[in-house]
Enzyme design. Sequence first.
Site, short mmCIF file in Angstrom:
data_model
loop_
_atom_site.label_atom_id
_atom_site.label_comp_id
_atom_site.label_asym_id
_atom_site.label_seq_id
_atom_site.Cartn_x
_atom_site.Cartn_y
_atom_site.Cartn_z
N THR A 7 -2.56 15.92 -8.54
CA THR A 7 -3.12 16.87 -7.58
C THR A 7 -3.49 18.20 -8.22
OG1 THR A 7 -1.86 15.82 -5.81
CG2 THR A 7 -2.69 18.04 -5.39
N ASP B 141 -0.88 2.88 -12.17
CA ASP B 141 0.10 3.70 -11.46
C ASP B 141 0.28 3.24 -10.01
OD1 ASP B 141 1.83 5.95 -11.11
OD2 ASP B 141 0.18 7.11 -10.25
N ASP C 130 5.50 -0.65 -7.97
CA ASP C 130 6.25 0.18 -7.05
C ASP C 130 6.69 -0.63 -5.83
OD1 ASP C 130 7.35 2.10 -5.45
OD2 ASP C 130 5.54 3.33 -5.27
#
Length: 273
Positions: A226, A79, A101
């Site tokens: 989170t 990720d 990313d």
Amino acid sequence: MPLIQLREIIDGPAPVPAFNVIQVEHAEAIAAAAEETGASVVLQISENAVRYHGSLRPIGVAALSVAAVARTPIAVHLDHATSEELVREAVRLGFGSVMFDASALPHEENVARTASVVRECHEAGVAVEAELGEIGGKDGVHAPGVRTDPQDAAAYVAATGVDLLAVAVGSSHAMLTRDAELDFELISLLYKAVPVPLVLHGSSGVADESLAAAVRAGMRKINIATQLNKHFTASVRTVLDDHPSLVDPRRYLGAGREAMSAEVARLIRVLEG
């Protein structure tokens, strides 16, 4: 149940819950919840988690091992990688998918570098996720950011060849509250315009009913981190407060693992409607 690749479940009828792993207890908690619910899930490891461990191999091999012995299909995903070398390491270790990313780069550089990563990963049979727009929250500031334009997103997918696209529709990374306001009309437009599965980042800041609505509007992969850490940490804190002389980490980490697993199972059911 053998370790699977993300592309094996992303085109199925159910949404794909993707949960971030920081330590082995996280991976175990997620796998236990997947077995309880019978859902196919994704264990994903971020570049920040890699930095915490010093390299990808320790936590990457642990996640792959947990997935390999689970009784339900589990994929392992990299990720938010900003480094091509980290992507290559994930491919070498056996990850079936990666997120590269380059969203912070100028658009032309984003396209060029992402397309290069896609070509390299596709040669190895690995799927690639990318991001277009500004999801926000990575620097601790939870502004709405720049929303993803549907036509720009379609052009970006055509230019890069990515397999999944993370889009900015009102969520933000690392939110402790669950009051993000998603743009469901935009999600629907993106779903119609973009020929690959859409990914919702920052889902911890999205309320249950909005998560379910986002799936109905066209979101396929739902990233959550989170919210799980909140439950893990709260449980650990309670055990340590109740037992100030406790020194065995298995006692408090085990409690955190159980609390996190319960929340993962609950979220899976929310997403499945």
